[in-house]
Each structure stands twice: as structure tokens, then as C-alpha cells.
Design a protein around this motif. Structure first.
Motif, PDB file in Angstrom:
ATOM      1  N   ILE A  33       0.808  -1.206   0.084  1.00 12.84           N
ATOM      2  CA  ILE A  33       0.031  -0.144  -0.073  1.00 12.84           C
ATOM      3  C   ILE A  33       0.926   1.278  -0.020  1.00 12.84           C
ATOM      4  O   ILE A  33       0.590   2.109  -0.746  1.00 12.84           O
ATOM      5  CB  ILE A  33      -1.094   0.005   1.343  1.00 12.84           C
ATOM      6  CG1 ILE A  33      -1.939  -1.070   1.126  1.00 12.84           C
ATOM      7  CG2 ILE A  33      -1.549   1.254   1.215  1.00 12.84           C
ATOM      8  CD1 ILE A  33      -2.923  -1.236   2.316  1.00 12.84           C
ATOM      9  N   GLU A  34       1.825   1.212   1.018  1.00 14.57           N
ATOM     10  CA  GLU A  34       2.676   2.389   0.931  1.00 14.57           C
ATOM     11  C   GLU A  34       3.561   2.791  -0.157  1.00 14.57           C
ATOM     12  O   GLU A  34       3.736   3.671  -0.821  1.00 14.57           O
ATOM     13  CB  GLU A  34       3.564   2.355   2.233  1.00 14.57           C
ATOM     14  CG  GLU A  34       2.744   2.442   3.624  1.00 14.57           C
ATOM     15  CD  GLU A  34       3.769   2.408   4.665  1.00 14.57           C
ATOM     16  OE1 GLU A  34       5.069   2.738   4.575  1.00 14.57           O
ATOM     17  OE2 GLU A  34       3.326   2.230   5.983  1.00 14.57           O
ATOM     18  N   ALA A  35       4.138   1.604  -1.021  1.00 12.62           N
ATOM     19  CA  ALA A  35       4.868   1.741  -2.190  1.00 12.62           C
ATOM     20  C   ALA A  35       4.092   2.137  -3.240  1.00 12.62           C
ATOM     21  O   ALA A  35       4.227   3.301  -3.838  1.00 12.62           O
ATOM     22  CB  ALA A  35       5.151   0.503  -2.434  1.00 12.62           C
ATOM     23  N   ALA A  36       2.770   1.893  -3.248  1.00  9.53           N
ATOM     24  CA  ALA A  36       1.659   2.441  -4.447  1.00  9.53           C
ATOM     25  C   ALA A  36       1.488   3.908  -4.299  1.00  9.53           C
ATOM     26  O   ALA A  36       1.471   4.654  -4.842  1.00  9.53           O
ATOM     27  CB  ALA A  36       0.460   1.391  -4.577  1.00  9.53           C
ATOM     28  N   CYS A  37       1.377   4.098  -2.850  1.00 12.26           N
ATOM     29  CA  CYS A  37       0.997   5.657  -2.432  1.00 12.26           C
ATOM     30  C   CYS A  37       2.118   6.398  -2.645  1.00 12.26           C
ATOM     31  O   CYS A  37       1.988   7.636  -3.083  1.00 12.26           O
ATOM     32  CB  CYS A  37       0.502   5.788  -0.928  1.00 12.26           C
ATOM     33  SG  CYS A  37      -1.156   4.942  -0.835  1.00 12.26           S
ATOM     34  N   ARG A  38       3.410   5.849  -2.558  1.00  6.76           N
ATOM     35  CA  ARG A  38       4.563   6.707  -2.758  1.00  6.76           C
ATOM     36  C   ARG A  38       4.617   7.171  -4.342  1.00  6.76           C
ATOM     37  O   ARG A  38       5.050   8.161  -4.831  1.00  6.76           O
ATOM     38  CB  ARG A  38       6.007   5.941  -2.321  1.00  6.76           C
ATOM     39  CG  ARG A  38       6.021   6.263  -0.936  1.00  6.76           C
ATOM     40  CD  ARG A  38       7.401   5.759  -0.428  1.00  6.76           C
ATOM     41  NE  ARG A  38       7.615   5.827   1.000  1.00  6.76           N
ATOM     42  CZ  ARG A  38       7.399   4.888   2.077  1.00  6.76           C
ATOM     43  NH1 ARG A  38       6.864   3.844   1.752  1.00  6.76           N
ATOM     44  NH2 ARG A  38       7.662   5.280   3.049  1.00  6.76           N
ATOM     45  N   GLU A  39       4.578   5.964  -5.122  1.00 11.31           N
ATOM     46  CA  GLU A  39       4.419   6.077  -6.537  1.00 11.31           C
ATOM     47  C   GLU A  39       3.537   7.131  -7.315  1.00 11.31           C
ATOM     48  O   GLU A  39       3.591   7.814  -8.160  1.00 11.31           O
ATOM     49  CB  GLU A  39       4.058   4.624  -7.311  1.00 11.31           C
ATOM     50  CG  GLU A  39       5.471   3.840  -7.366  1.00 11.31           C
ATOM     51  CD  GLU A  39       5.409   2.749  -8.304  1.00 11.31           C
ATOM     52  OE1 GLU A  39       5.493   2.867  -9.688  1.00 11.31           O
ATOM     53  OE2 GLU A  39       4.881   1.642  -7.743  1.00 11.31           O
ATOM     54  N   ALA A  40       2.441   7.204  -6.336  1.00 12.75           N
ATOM     55  CA  ALA A  40       1.261   8.066  -6.784  1.00 12.75           C
ATOM     56  C   ALA A  40       1.543   9.461  -6.119  1.00 12.75           C
ATOM     57  O   ALA A  40       0.482  10.037  -6.030  1.00 12.75           O
ATOM     58  CB  ALA A  40       0.064   7.443  -6.119  1.00 12.75           C
ATOM     59  N   GLN A  41       2.434   9.596  -5.406  1.00 15.99           N
ATOM     60  CA  GLN A  41       3.116  10.957  -4.813  1.00 15.99           C
ATOM     61  C   GLN A  41       1.558  11.316  -3.743  1.00 15.99           C
ATOM     62  O   GLN A  41       1.281  12.491  -3.518  1.00 15.99           O
ATOM     63  CB  GLN A  41       2.502  11.971  -5.949  1.00 15.99           C
ATOM     64  CG  GLN A  41       3.530  11.698  -6.976  1.00 15.99           C
ATOM     65  CD  GLN A  41       5.008  11.637  -6.770  1.00 15.99           C
ATOM     66  OE1 GLN A  41       5.515  12.512  -6.054  1.00 15.99           O
ATOM     67  NE2 GLN A  41       5.546  10.866  -7.045  1.00 15.99           N
ATOM     68  N   ALA A  42       1.022  10.208  -3.063  1.00 11.94           N
ATOM     69  CA  ALA A  42       0.075  10.276  -2.010  1.00 11.94           C
ATOM     70  C   ALA A  42       0.456  10.124  -0.599  1.00 11.94           C
ATOM     71  O   ALA A  42      -0.099  10.433   0.431  1.00 11.94           O
ATOM     72  CB  ALA A  42      -1.142   9.412  -2.259  1.00 11.94           C
ATOM     73  N   HIS A  43       1.616   9.372  -0.697  1.00 12.51           N
ATOM     74  CA  HIS A  43       2.029   8.913   0.931  1.00 12.51           C
ATOM     75  C   HIS A  43       2.219  10.069   1.949  1.00 12.51           C
ATOM     76  O   HIS A  43       2.114   9.965   3.029  1.00 12.51           O
ATOM     77  CB  HIS A  43       3.520   8.175   0.962  1.00 12.51           C
ATOM     78  CG  HIS A  43       3.837   7.592   2.061  1.00 12.51           C
ATOM     79  ND1 HIS A  43       3.177   6.513   2.854  1.00 12.51           N
ATOM     80  CD2 HIS A  43       4.978   7.911   2.851  1.00 12.51           C
ATOM     81  CE1 HIS A  43       3.794   6.496   4.117  1.00 12.51           C
ATOM     82  NE2 HIS A  43       4.779   7.266   4.256  1.00 12.51           N
ATOM     83  N   ASP A  44       2.858  11.224   1.469  1.00 10.06           N
ATOM     84  CA  ASP A  44       3.265  12.452   2.255  1.00 10.06           C
ATOM     85  C   ASP A  44       2.053  12.879   2.766  1.00 10.06           C
ATOM     86  O   ASP A  44       2.013  13.294   4.272  1.00 10.06           O
ATOM     87  CB  ASP A  44       4.060  13.330   1.411  1.00 10.06           C
ATOM     88  CG  ASP A  44       5.479  12.648   1.268  1.00 10.06           C
ATOM     89  OD1 ASP A  44       5.743  11.845   1.764  1.00 10.06           O
ATOM     90  OD2 ASP A  44       6.179  13.269   0.359  1.00 10.06           O
ATOM     91  N   PHE A  45       1.185  13.297   2.122  1.00  8.91           N
ATOM     92  CA  PHE A  45      -0.067  13.799   2.440  1.00  8.91           C
ATOM     93  C   PHE A  45      -0.914  12.909   3.371  1.00  8.91           C
ATOM     94  O   PHE A  45      -1.615  13.389   4.202  1.00  8.91           O
ATOM     95  CB  PHE A  45      -0.953  14.509   1.292  1.00  8.91           C
ATOM     96  CG  PHE A  45      -2.074  13.679   0.707  1.00  8.91           C
ATOM     97  CD1 PHE A  45      -3.255  13.378   1.222  1.00  8.91           C
ATOM     98  CD2 PHE A  45      -1.688  13.061  -0.592  1.00  8.91           C
ATOM     99  CE1 PHE A  45      -4.309  12.418   0.935  1.00  8.91           C
ATOM    100  CE2 PHE A  45      -2.762  12.107  -1.168  1.00  8.91           C
ATOM    101  CZ  PHE A  45      -4.030  11.758  -0.426  1.00  8.91           C
ATOM    102  N   ILE A  46      -0.839  11.655   3.081  1.00 13.97           N
ATOM    103  CA  ILE A  46      -1.593  10.552   3.984  1.00 13.97           C
ATOM    104  C   ILE A  46      -1.172  10.664   5.183  1.00 13.97           C
ATOM    105  O   ILE A  46      -1.876  10.792   6.257  1.00 13.97           O
ATOM    106  CB  ILE A  46      -1.603   9.287   3.299  1.00 13.97           C
ATOM    107  CG1 ILE A  46      -2.333   9.224   2.039  1.00 13.97           C
ATOM    108  CG2 ILE A  46      -2.272   8.063   4.528  1.00 13.97           C
ATOM    109  CD1 ILE A  46      -2.248   7.853   1.351  1.00 13.97           C
TER     110      ILE A  46
END
Length: 588
Positions: free
Chosen positions: A450-463
Motif C-alpha cells: 500500500i505504502e509503495a503504491a502511494c509513494r508512486e502516486a505521490q500520495a504517501h506524504d499527504f496521507i
């Protein structure tokens, strides 16, 4: 007959509990027999007392004791039987109510978008909740109480002819008159109650419509108008409901009068028969007991029948949704394709909505694994319809669509859609946690994935900046997040699903240019190695596509790479010049 068929189906819906329902029916027969015995025993006691002065005390006490013991056993057996029937009926009704609710929910989710487009979600919720609640009430009331009444009338009432056929005939005539009056009222009120339910459905639909668009209601000062519209429907409900209530009020009065008249008729006729030596005092008392018992039960049954009339339209609505068939039925021998390579081909595809004009005509193209195809054209040109056909939301009217050479109609819907990921223009998030939204496409994904996908999607930081991180609830339709954040979650969701075929349906058109630019890296990560279809109005987003398909009037008017199409100076070049004038397409 439609009324009887409807309630026959209600009983048939018990499914795996039909053996228990049969057992409850047999128990009802036994309980009806026990209730039949009580007036008989009472009459025997009266007859015994009437001739007690001619009997020896010992014989009198012996016979009286036997009768009282039997009466006590009958009474205790009746109490125990009613308790057992009530418990089993209660559990059966609860279990099947939830089962039907689950089946309805699963069925509605599987129905095509054409069905949902024509039916308000508020109406579907009302039909499910009200319909299953009414099923529960009917099952419970019927098996716990009213089946005994019907058994008594159909089976045991004729047995009164054995005790005294004259009094038995009188009792049967009174019951028949009672039933005929009820049937007439049912016929009189059935259609009227159906109209009432139509207005109730409109109430639910209008309420859901206003609540789901509460921002529009408040922004356009529609509060009073929406409330007035709601009030108008309520008045129409009352105008149609009151006549139905009046008829059943008359039946209620007649029912109470019938109880008194029936007892008086038996008493008078019984007295005449007794004077002529054709009936004993005990028989008269027994028949008065039968009359009181049956009329009391029939009064309760009439209440049950009136309830059935009131809920019949609601059950018809429930069955109507359950009977709705998909416009894309799955073949009996449909196969699971597994993970596809991703080659998609449209072969002379044509499509028209039922009764409508052609939307697509002779559309043919092939997308090889890993290629990116862009679909561009004016609104209504057929781009979104083509991609709806690829997901098999509809089937082509002509031609066929294949994935890895397999006609989509030969595949199971689940295996087809498991191979296709979609990022919509509106991200469509559930009012659940971020993690739950991300796991929709692949529930078994690990936290690391999940976290790897969110980092690729530029989403992990705001999450991780959210109050509860990945466990933060995003609100209805993701209302607690910005448009860019919602779209990054949608991209991450597609990355986690990891489909070989990807559809980007206006994925960035709702975003400003700066946010779109920040999302390009996430989109590039998502598209890598996948067969990708991009539906776009902003032509800047299709510059890197391997091939661009220009749709016009439901056909592919032009095709080729960006530079080649611009050089042709055709329809695509005209679209580019239009957007250049508005600053939507970079000049280089």
C-alpha cells in the motif's frame, strides 16, 4: 390471483428453511386440533354437570377427573406448542430477512449501470429496507399465529359437522359470509394502496435527491422549495391513504359486530334445537366456544390480511428489483481468463442504446500489450461508450471486442474486470478509511505494498499528515480531501490492483493545470507496462500516446501519433488549434 401468487412467492422465498416451514405447518395443525378440543371438553363438562343429579357421586367424580386431566394436558400442550412455534418462527423469520437483504444487495450491485441510471439510489434503499422488514413481519405473523387460523377454517371447521351438523352448518355459513366481505374489501383497496406506495417511493427518491445535493439546495436557496415539494407529496399520500383506511375501519367494525351476532345466532338456533331434542346443552356451549374462538382468530386474521394488502405494493417493488435481469448476462460456460497479457481489439464494433440511434459504427482498432492509446473528440463522439463496452457495461450491437483474443462475452465478468483498472474523472471514494479505499481493488495487499503504491502516486506524504494517517476516514465521496488528493488516492488504488489494462477516463480534467502537472509523474508510474486507454479533452495529456484515435459521430475519423495527426491538418489539428487559442495545449 396476482395477490395469491405474490404471497405464494413470499413463502417460497424461505429457501433452505422450507422443511422448517413445513414442520411449523404440521405444528399449526396440531395446535389447531388442541384448540378445537377445548370447546369440546368444555361442552362435555357442561353435559356432565347437567346430568350429575342422575349419577352416582363416585362415577361423577371419576368422569369429571378424567375430563379435567385431559383438559389440563391439552392446555399445557397448547402452551408448550405455542412457545416452541413462536421461537422457531422468530428465528426463521430473522434469518431469512437478513438472507434476502444480502441477496438483494448483491444482486443490485451486479446490475448494469443502465439500471442504476434509471433508478434512484434512495428508492433502492427504501425498497430493500421496507421490503425485507415486511417479509419478516409476514413470515413471523403467519407461522407464529395466523397459519393456525387458516388450518382451523379449512380443516377443523368441517369437523364441527360431526358434533352437530346443524350447528356446524350455521357456523360455516357465518364464517363464509365473514370471508366474502373481507375479499370484497381487499379487491376494493388493493389498487388504491398500490398508488399510495408509489407516492411513498417518490418521497424516498426526492428526499435522497435533495440530501445528496444539499450543497446545491443551500447555494441556490432551494430549502423552502424542496420542503414544499416534499409536503405536496405527503398530502397526496394522505389523500390516497385515507379512503383505504376508511374501508378497513368498516371491516373492523363489522368484525366486532360479527362476533356478537355469531354467538347470539348459535345460542338462539341451539336453543330451538335443544327444545326439539336435536342438541344438548353441552353441544350448544361447545359451538359458542367454537364461534368465539374462530371469530376472534378471524378478526386477527383480517388484521393480518389488511396488513398484507398494505404491504403488497412494497413486496411487488422488492420482487421487481430482484427480477431485474442484467443487460450483460454471463454465459453458462464463461471462463476465467486469469491474468491477461493486455492485447485489446475492437472488431467492427457498433452500438446503440435500446430504442436509440447508433452511438458507435464500425469501430476497429488494436492495442498491443504495453501500448498507450488516446481517445479524443467532441463530447458525445463515442469515446466513453467505447470504454464502457471494454468493461462490458454494455455489449456491442455489432462486431466484437476481445482481450488476448477472447471475446469478452465468453469471459466471466469478474475475471474480465479484474484485468481492467479505471481512474475516473471523479475519484469516487467511499466514506471509509484511506486504507479501506485503497484495498478495494485488492483486499489482500500488505501495508508495505500500500505504502509503495502511494509513494508512486505521490500520495504517501499527504496521507501521513492526516489525523489518523492511513486510518483517517475520508468522508462521503472523499469530501474531507482536496481534488488532487482524491485523485492521487484513485491512482494509488489502481496501482495496488495492478491490472494489465488501464483506462484513464478524464482522470485530470477536473484539476487545475498546476495540480495536473504534479500528477503527471504519478500517472506515468501507473501507465508503465500496461495497455492504457486515455479519454481526454485536454490534448496536452495525450501528446505521448503511441496512437491517438479521433472519434467523430461514433466512428474513428483519424488515427496516428500526435505529430502525424497535426501534420495531416485534419480534424485533430483543428481541435489542437482550438485549444491552443485557449492556452490548453503547449505550443511545443
Amino acid at each position: 390471483m396476482g395477490f395469491l401468487r405474490l404471497y405464494g412467492r413470499v413463502l417460497l422465498m424461505l429457501g433452505g428453511d422450507r422443511p422448517m416451514a413445513l414442520g411449523l405447518g404440521i405444528a399449526a395443525l396440531a395446535l389447531a386440533a388442541l384448540q378445537f378440543l377445548e370447546p369440546v371438553l368444555f361442552g362435555r363438562v357442561v353435559d356432565l354437570l347437567s346430568r350429575s343429579d342422575r349419577m352416582e357421586p363416585a362415577a361423577l367424580w371419576s368422569e369429571a377427573t378424567q375430563l379435567l386431566v385431559i383438559w389440563g394436558i391439552v392446555g399445557l400442550a397448547g402452551i408448550g406448542g405455542n412457545v416452541a412455534v413462536g421461537l422457531f418462527a422468530d428465528r426463521m423469520a430473522h434469518r431469512n430477512r437478513l438472507r434476502v437483504m444480502h441477496d438483494y444487495f448483491q444482486h443490485v450491485l451486479a446490475l448494469p449501470l443502465s439500471f442504476h441510471g434509471d433508478t434512484q439510489s434512495g428508492r433502492l434503499m427504501k425498497v430493500m429496507l421496507v421490503g425485507t422488514d415486511n417479509l419478516f413481519g409476514l413470515w413471523l405473523g403467519f407461522f407464529r399465529e395466523h397459519i393456525i387460523t387458516f388450518v382451523s377454517v379449512v380443516v377443523l371447521l368441517p369437523l364441527t359437522l360431526v358434533l352437530n351438523w346443524r350447528l356446524g352448518l350455521l357456523l360455516m355459513v357465518l364464517v363464509v359470509v365473514f370471508v366474502v366481505v373481507s375479499v370484497l374489501v381487499i379487491r376494493r383497496t388493493q389498487a388504491a394502496q398500490a398508488k399510495v406506495e408509489d407516492f411513498h417511493t417518490r418521497l424516498a427518491g426526492n428526499a435522497q435527491d435533495a440530501l445528496s445535493n444539499v450543497v446545491v439546495v443551500q447555494s441556490f436557496t432551494r430549502l423552502n422549495s424542496e420542503a414544499r415539494m416534499f409536503g405536496d407529496i405527503i398530502r397526496q399520500v394522505l389523500d390516497h391513504q385515507f379512503p383505504v383506511l376508511n374501508w378497513w375501519a368498516i371491516v373492523s367494525v363489522l368484525t366486532r359486530a360479527a362476533s356478537t351476532l355469531c354467538v347470539i345466532a348459535i345460542f338462539v338456533y341451539g336453543t330451538v334445537l335443544h327444545v326439539r331434542g336435536l342438541a344438548t346443552v353441552g353441544e350448544i356451549v361447545s359451538f359458542m366456544g367454537f364461534a368465539t374462538l374462530l371469530i376472534g382468530r378471524l378478526e386477527s386474521a383480517i388484521g393480518f390480511v389488511s396488513h398484507m394488502v398494505f404491504v403488497a405494493p412494497r413486496l411487488a417493488d422488492l420482487f421487481g428489483v430482484l427480477d431485474a435481469r442484467s443487460s450483460v448476462p454471463e454465459a453458462p460456460d464463461a471462463r476465467d481468463i486469469g491474468r491477461a497479457k493486455g492485447e485489446v481489439a475492437f472488431e467492427s464494433v457498433g452500438f446503440a442504446y435500446p430504442g436509440g440511434p447508433p452511438i458507435l459504427r464500425d469501430v476497429s482498432f488494436t492495442a498491443r500489450p504495453g501500448q498507450t492509446l488516446a481517445l479524443v473528440g467532441q463530447t458525445g463522439a463515442g469515446k466513453s461508450t467505447a470504454m464502457a463496452l471494454l468493461q462490458r457495461l454494455w455489449d456491442p450491437s455489432e462486431g466484437r471486442i476481445t482481450i488476448d483474443g477472447h471475446d469478452l462475452r465468453d469471459l466471466t465478468l469478474e475475471s474480465l474486470r479484474a484485468n481492467i483498472g479505471v481512474v475516473f474523472q471523479e475519484s469516487m471514494l467511499f466514506s471509509r478509511t484511506i486504507r479501506e479505499n485503497l484495498l478495494i481493488g485488492r483486499p489482500d495487499a500488505t501495508q508495505e505494498e500500500i505504502e509503495a503504491a502511494c509513494r508512486e502516486a505521490q500520495a504517501h506524504d499527504f496521507i501521513i499528515r492526516q489525523p489518523q494517517g492511513y486510518d483517517t476516514v475520508v468522508g462521503e465521496r472523499g469530501s474531507n480531501l482536496s481534488g488532487g488528493q482524491r485523485q492521487r488516492l484513485a491512482i494509488a488504488r489502481a496501482l495496488i490492483k495492478n491490472p494489465p489494462v488501464l483506462i484513464l477516463d478524464e482522470a485530470t480534467s477536473a484539476l487545475d493545470a498546476a495540480t495536473e502537472a504534479r500528477l503527471q509523474k504519478a500517472l506515468a508510474a501507473l501507465m508503465a507496462g500496461r495497455t492504457t486507454f486515455i479519454i481526454a479533452h485536454r490534448l496536452s495529456t495525450v501528446r505521448e500516446a503511441d496512437e491517438i484515435l479521433v472519434f467523430e459521430g461514433g466512428q474513428v475519423a483519424e488515427r496516428g501519433p500526435f505529430a502525424a495527426l497535426v501534420a495531416q491538418d485534419g480534424r485533430f489539428a483543428e481541435l489542437v488549434r482550438t485549444q491552443l487559442a485557449g492556452g490548453a495545449v503547449p505550443a511545443h
